[in-house]
Design an enzyme around this catalytic site. Sequence first.
Site, short mmCIF file in Angstrom:
data_model
loop_
_atom_site.label_atom_id
_atom_site.label_comp_id
_atom_site.label_asym_id
_atom_site.label_seq_id
_atom_site.Cartn_x
_atom_site.Cartn_y
_atom_site.Cartn_z
N SER A 439 0.84 -1.20 0.00
CA SER A 439 0.00 0.00 0.00
C SER A 439 0.88 1.25 0.00
O SER A 439 1.98 1.24 0.53
CB SER A 439 -0.87 -0.03 1.26
OG SER A 439 -2.00 0.79 1.11
N PRO A 440 0.38 2.35 -0.59
CA PRO A 440 1.20 3.58 -0.60
C PRO A 440 1.51 4.06 0.80
O PRO A 440 0.61 4.14 1.64
CB PRO A 440 0.34 4.59 -1.36
CG PRO A 440 -1.05 4.04 -1.34
CD PRO A 440 -0.91 2.55 -1.25
N GLN A 517 1.15 6.71 -7.03
CA GLN A 517 -0.07 7.38 -6.54
C GLN A 517 0.11 8.88 -6.66
O GLN A 517 1.01 9.47 -6.05
CB GLN A 517 -0.31 7.02 -5.07
CG GLN A 517 -1.64 7.57 -4.55
CD GLN A 517 -1.82 7.35 -3.06
OE1 GLN A 517 -0.95 7.71 -2.27
NE2 GLN A 517 -2.95 6.79 -2.66
N TYR A 607 -7.83 14.75 1.18
CA TYR A 607 -6.98 15.58 0.33
C TYR A 607 -7.84 16.29 -0.72
O TYR A 607 -9.06 16.17 -0.71
CB TYR A 607 -5.85 14.73 -0.28
CG TYR A 607 -4.93 14.15 0.79
CD1 TYR A 607 -4.29 15.00 1.69
CD2 TYR A 607 -4.73 12.79 0.92
CE1 TYR A 607 -3.47 14.49 2.69
CE2 TYR A 607 -3.91 12.27 1.92
CZ TYR A 607 -3.28 13.13 2.81
OH TYR A 607 -2.49 12.64 3.81
N ARG A 655 -8.13 5.85 -5.34
CA ARG A 655 -8.33 5.56 -3.92
C ARG A 655 -9.44 6.45 -3.39
O ARG A 655 -9.44 7.67 -3.61
CB ARG A 655 -7.04 5.79 -3.12
CG ARG A 655 -7.20 5.45 -1.66
CD ARG A 655 -5.88 5.35 -0.92
NE ARG A 655 -5.64 3.96 -0.56
CZ ARG A 655 -4.87 3.55 0.45
NH1 ARG A 655 -4.22 4.42 1.19
NH2 ARG A 655 -4.73 2.29 0.74
N ARG A 749 1.49 -1.12 6.85
CA ARG A 749 2.44 -1.25 7.97
C ARG A 749 3.15 -2.61 8.01
O ARG A 749 4.36 -2.66 8.28
CB ARG A 749 1.74 -0.93 9.29
CG ARG A 749 1.41 0.56 9.41
CD ARG A 749 0.39 0.83 10.48
NE ARG A 749 -0.89 0.20 10.17
CZ ARG A 749 -1.91 0.13 11.01
NH1 ARG A 749 -1.79 0.65 12.22
NH2 ARG A 749 -3.05 -0.43 10.65
C1 LIG Z 1 3.70 5.64 7.26
C2 LIG Z 1 2.45 5.62 6.46
C3 LIG Z 1 2.35 6.45 5.34
C4 LIG Z 1 1.19 6.42 4.56
N1 LIG Z 1 1.13 7.16 3.41
C5 LIG Z 1 0.11 7.03 2.55
C6 LIG Z 1 0.12 7.63 1.28
O1 LIG Z 1 1.10 8.24 0.86
N2 LIG Z 1 -0.99 7.51 0.51
C7 LIG Z 1 -2.08 6.81 0.93
O2 LIG Z 1 -3.06 6.75 0.20
N3 LIG Z 1 -2.09 6.19 2.10
C8 LIG Z 1 -1.02 6.26 2.91
N4 LIG Z 1 -1.02 5.56 4.09
C9 LIG Z 1 -2.15 4.69 4.41
C10 LIG Z 1 -1.83 3.24 3.97
O3 LIG Z 1 -1.70 3.13 2.56
C11 LIG Z 1 -2.93 2.26 4.43
O4 LIG Z 1 -4.14 2.58 3.80
C12 LIG Z 1 -3.12 2.28 5.94
O5 LIG Z 1 -1.89 2.32 6.63
C13 LIG Z 1 -3.91 1.05 6.40
O6 LIG Z 1 -3.22 -0.13 6.05
P1 LIG Z 1 -2.39 -1.02 7.15
O7 LIG Z 1 -3.36 -1.34 8.24
O8 LIG Z 1 -1.96 -2.24 6.38
O9 LIG Z 1 -1.26 -0.19 7.63
C14 LIG Z 1 0.12 5.59 4.90
C15 LIG Z 1 0.24 4.78 6.04
C16 LIG Z 1 1.38 4.76 6.79
C17 LIG Z 1 1.48 3.83 7.97
#
Ligand SMILES: Cc1cc2nc3c(=O)[nH]c(=O)nc-3n(C[C@H](O)[C@H](O)[C@H](O)COP(=O)(O)O)c2cc1C
Length: 793
Positions: A439-440, A517, A607, A655, A749
């Site tokens: 994921s981004p 993204q 955003y 997204r 994560r």
């Molecule tokens: C450090 C960090 C940076 C993130 N940056 C982005 C981002 O640049 N773009 C985005 O759409 N989501 C971003 N997210 C959200 C993640 O893509 C994801 O949707 C969210 O962490 C839930 O997934 P997880 O439970 O597997 O961590 C970010 C999350 C984390 C932890």
Amino acid sequence: MRIDVIGGGPAGLYSAILLKKSFPRARIDVVERNRPDDTFGFGIVLSDATLANLEAADAPTHREIAANFAYWDDIHVQFKGEILASTGHGFSGIRRLTLLEILQRRARELGVALRHSCEDGGPEAHRGADLVIAADGINSATRERWKDRFRPSVDQRTNRFVWLGARMDLPAFFYSFREHAGGIWNMHAYQYTPGECTIVIETTDEAFRASGLAIDDEAGTVRLVERIFADDLKGAKVLANRSHWRQFPTISCASWRHRDGDTHYVLLGDAAHTAHFSIGSGTKLALEDAIALHDAIAGCDSIEQALADYESARRDEAGRIQHSANVSLVWFENVRRFWEMSPTQFNVSLLTRSKQITYENLRLRDPVLVASATRWWNAREASRLGLADVDVHAPNAAGRAGTATDAGAGKAPPWLDAPPMFAPFRLRDLWLSNRVVVSPMAQYSAVDGMPNDWHLVHYGSRAVGGAGLVFVEMTCVSPQARITPGCLGLWSDEQAEAFARIVDFAHANTEARLCLQLGHAGRKGSTQLGWEKMDWPLEPDRAERRGERNWPLVSASPIPYRDGVNAVPREMSRDDMDEVIEQFCRSAILADRAGFDMLELHMAHGYLLASFLSSVTNRRRDGYGGSPENRLRFPLEVFAAVRAVWPARKPISVRISATDWIPDGNTGDDAVRIARALKSAGCDLVDVSTGQTDPASKPVYGRMYQAVFSEQVRLEAGIPTLAVGAVTSADQVNTLLLSGRADLVALARPHLADPYFTLHAAAEQDWRGIGWPVQYHPGAEQLHITMRRRLLT
Ligand SMILES: Cc1cc2nc3c(=O)[nH]c(=O)nc-3n(C[C@H](O)[C@H](O)[C@H](O)COP(=O)(O)O)c2cc1C
Ligand SMILES: Cc1cc2nc3c(=O)[nH]c(=O)nc-3n(C[C@H](O)[C@H](O)[C@H](O)COP(=O)(O)OP(=O)(O)OC[C@H]3O[C@@H](n4cnc5c(N)ncnc54)[C@H](O)[C@@H]3O)c2cc1C
């Protein structure tokens, strides 16, 4: 010690029994308004685990209960005329009246005073008692009397249900789904004694009203149920017993304790919390509350402290069961959503609905079912995606260099048996070698938007780690579009070249495909790095020392992210919109030049583009605000412009925040509307995230907590989806795919902690059809052997 118990249901009787055993000299009285042989409903179910708890707490009652149980291992599901069987579930059924009679007998034998046909006399009657156990059920008057203290909340659900009996034998727990009066009616049925079954019938409120039945028309209900479920009942007589059509209230209380002078009150069972009947846990919770209350009182001298211990011991477990029950009831409220599924997938979706049963858990219960469902799923996906002529082990063969698909000497097993996460996927001309997505995740490590060595190593190692698709973090279309000064950007040729270095590395050395993204921060821009004070504006002094300063913001409406904290954004003019469209197009062209395989437009998390979609952030009065269609207009203009400059053979995903988690904000239904519009505009995949629209968001977290929205969008809008959010294991990825909740599954994560998540998952499942870099084959082979040994022991 004097203990008064209000309510002679399972919670009241069982707590009286356990306490009397430990405190024989205590005076324990139970008042129950019904007669001893009076009970609503028919039978109840208990799991093997609950039975073990009962055995440990009081062997004599357990012996009697066990002697009266009907036991079954199988679940049968009737769907569109087909019966789908699964095994290994281990449940027991008992007549509710028999259970109550066993508990009443034991309570009397121990010296508990039972007063039936006796209404509770209220606080006056309990003066002088040390403890009052309020086990007075779902409509607890005690809870209502002191609602300021207990602070109950009620989530009144919409579906209608009625509890009936039927004179028949059943070989298994039985679900049947039938259409009538424009809705789907489902039967949950189980046998609790030879020749007698409980049947709970459930349908939507609309279908119930369309049927013309009155809520308390028992004779009409019996006639209708006998007609709708004639093929299941096979002539069996349906029985009513105060069988009125109700709507389930999920009740929770902020506190379960109250002190009235010297008398302590405590809530137990349904009075404290309810759990939807579809996971059959109401009686389990009531009995286990009684065990915990007894243990707390027996283990401590002060009643006050004991009640605090009881509450802290039980609150998490009750919350966990309630959460599962809520997830389960939402499935039954939306059966229509699953109606077009094949019977195999419908069955898997039903069995895994509460997320307690997963792919691996189901495999333990019924390996044959999981093997055949996996084969069915792989074959269906292969024909749906046009895999017939493609070597599924080498979908990216043309682009692959320096990798091998088969680790070590092991031979790839037949692809039809591949765990779902290792099935390839296709979007336009792009083939992904598996369904796992990084994921981004913003790295906040760029200067002036430029990718650097950190990004090369970070994205490079995630690509090496085996995921089919690696997202590059939100990359901003202009300096003003950045969230923080550390965000990546793509507005110059130099940036495109730096990105090309990352993409080229991944393409040359791995099977991973790369998606960029693209986004604009809108009102959430000009903030500190993620590990500083996230979403807060730059601190002028520190920013100046770093040569930075806050920049002006734009958004759909001039509403700051945090009042008095973040800058007030300028409401976008038409010129602003044209400029942003141009910026997105410029970035898309540069992204293609850098070699990216796929683009994602960020329309989530509050955003810029998301700020148009949500009524919480969009208060415009022109053609870009107001109705959902108007709110979609600018995001769709951006999408159309980018689609036009992005190569037709390459896919674009979007997204979205499928819910704002804010009353009056966007909901799952809005997400379906947005997804349908995106699909018509040529969007290939919806990346279903939620929230972060506004600080007022109140998400309900839990395992895979956003997947239900992915499922809704996928099934109702008919577009491929990517599920994300608190997915942490290969088991969960397989569950989400096999049950039809998503086409791809992203982990964020977990990929920070383990870039090799996918390769490790392949070794855990001993799946050989995945590309380890040739340089790493010795390690791959060793890991497979170690994991296989672990599987065998
Ligand atoms: C450090 C960090 C940076 C993130 N940056 C982005 C981002 O640049 N773009 C985005 O759409 N989501 C971003 N997210 C959200 C993640 O893509 C994801 O949707 C969210 O962490 C839930 O997934 P997880 O439970 O597997 O961590 C970010 C999350 C984390 C932890
Ligand atoms: C359709 C349906 C199906 C269900 N199926 C299952 C199942 O399969 N498995 C399962 O575990 N659970 C099931 N349940 C839930 C289960 O019945 C309850 O969760 C469980 O009975 C809770 O026990 P309790 O002792 O807290 O409350 P109750 O069993 O409701 O007992 C409360 C008692 O208090 C008495 N009372 C209330 N007020 C007063 C008063 N003022 N004075 C005197 N007496 C009073 C009531 O008469 C009642 O007997 C189902 C529920 C429904 C509605």
